[in-house]
Write an enzyme that holds these catalytic residues in place. Structure first.
Site, mmCIF file in Angstrom:
data_model
loop_
_atom_site.group_PDB
_atom_site.id
_atom_site.type_symbol
_atom_site.label_atom_id
_atom_site.label_comp_id
_atom_site.label_asym_id
_atom_site.label_seq_id
_atom_site.Cartn_x
_atom_site.Cartn_y
_atom_site.Cartn_z
ATOM 1 N N HIS A 101 -8.864 -0.517 0.770
ATOM 2 C CA HIS A 101 -8.143 0.642 1.317
ATOM 3 C C HIS A 101 -8.526 1.887 0.514
ATOM 4 C CE1 HIS A 101 -4.901 3.345 2.431
ATOM 5 N NE2 HIS A 101 -4.680 2.567 3.474
ATOM 6 N N GLU A 150 -10.536 4.339 8.712
ATOM 7 C CA GLU A 150 -9.399 5.153 8.283
ATOM 8 C C GLU A 150 -9.893 6.412 7.560
ATOM 9 O OE1 GLU A 150 -5.528 2.606 7.989
ATOM 10 O OE2 GLU A 150 -6.461 2.880 6.042
HETATM 11 P P1 PGA Z 1 -0.574 6.041 7.789
HETATM 12 O O1 PGA Z 1 -1.381 5.057 6.842
HETATM 13 O O2 PGA Z 1 -0.306 5.312 9.073
HETATM 14 O O3 PGA Z 1 0.698 6.337 7.017
HETATM 15 O O4 PGA Z 1 -1.396 7.249 8.007
HETATM 16 C C1 PGA Z 1 -2.377 4.229 7.362
HETATM 17 C C2 PGA Z 1 -2.991 3.432 6.248
HETATM 18 O O5 PGA Z 1 -3.117 3.958 5.135
HETATM 19 O O6 PGA Z 1 -3.348 2.257 6.434
#
Ligand code: PGA
Length: 225
Positions: A101, A150
């Protein structure tokens, strides 16, 4: 439905055991009963390590179609690694693990090499690695068939990427790493916008942070698909 649809709650460093169990008992009975091993909707919850075993028990007792995952795992095997959660110790609790992540890459200096080692540990222990990438130029290591795109600007900001751009990145990831790689989108996904992402041909679901913490909102997300 001709593609899998992953809806994955990433609680990050939130929720006590009590709060986690309240969430499970609210959300669990409202998830459509589909065999999680069959194609279709796959709902996953990734609690903090401290709540994993209680969440796992509650899911089993309630017989909920909810898969339990972790937010990370150790790049090492079992042994003298104080504080680490090794894959062989996790495999009875989780069947998926988020790996790499951007919050880990940024705050814990996790490199592509460490991510690759973690993917290896996961695969060896039958844990599905879900690797997070920030674009199609982030390396996806061998053995990883589930990827979450992401973009950092979209995480926790209320400013998601556009579905069209997410689709372009998903297409790029598949052309680099194979058509069998499933790509999810994550970053400020809510019940209001999830459909616009998963309607894209190459997007197979979403990794959801903030909006997953609220049980009612998470049920709305699932029922809006
Ligand atoms: P968020 O986070 O939905 O709060 O933007 C997504 C993630 O970090 O997996």
């Amino acid at each position: 439905m001709n593609k899998n649809l992953w809806v994955i709650a990433n609680w990050k460093s939130n929720k006590t055991i009590r709060e986690a169990l309240d969430w499970v008992s609210y959300v669990g009975p409202k998830i459509p009963k589909i065999d999680p091993s069959a194609d279709g909707l796959k709902v996953v919850v990734c609690p903090a390590f401290s709540a994993l075993s209680e969440v796992k028990k509650a899911v089993a007792v309630g017989n909920y179609p909810l898969v339990v995952g972790s937010q990370d795992l150790s790049p090492y095997n079992v042994g003298a690694y104080t504080g680490e959660e090794a894959a062989p110790l996790l495999k009875d609790l989780v069947s998926l693990s988020i790996i790499g992540h951007s919050e880990r890459r940024e705050n814990f200096t996790e490199t592509d090499e460490i991510v690759a080692q973690k993917v290896k540990r996961a695969v060896e222990n039958n844990i599905t690695p879900l690797v997070c990438v920030q674009g199609s130029d982030t390396l996806v290591s061998d053995g990883c068939k589930l990827v979450a795109y992401e973009p950092v600007f979209a995480i926790g900001t209320g400013n998601p990427d556009t579905p069209d751009n997410a689709e372009v990145v998903a297409r790029g990831i598949k052309s680099l790493y194979g058509e069998d790689v499933e790509v999810l989108y994550g970053g400020s996904v809510t019940s209001e916008n999830i459909k616009s992402f998963i309607d894209m041909e190459n997007i197979s679901g979403s990794l959801i942070g903030r909006a997953s913490l609220n049980a009612e909102e998470f049920v709305k997300i699932i029922t809006s698909l």
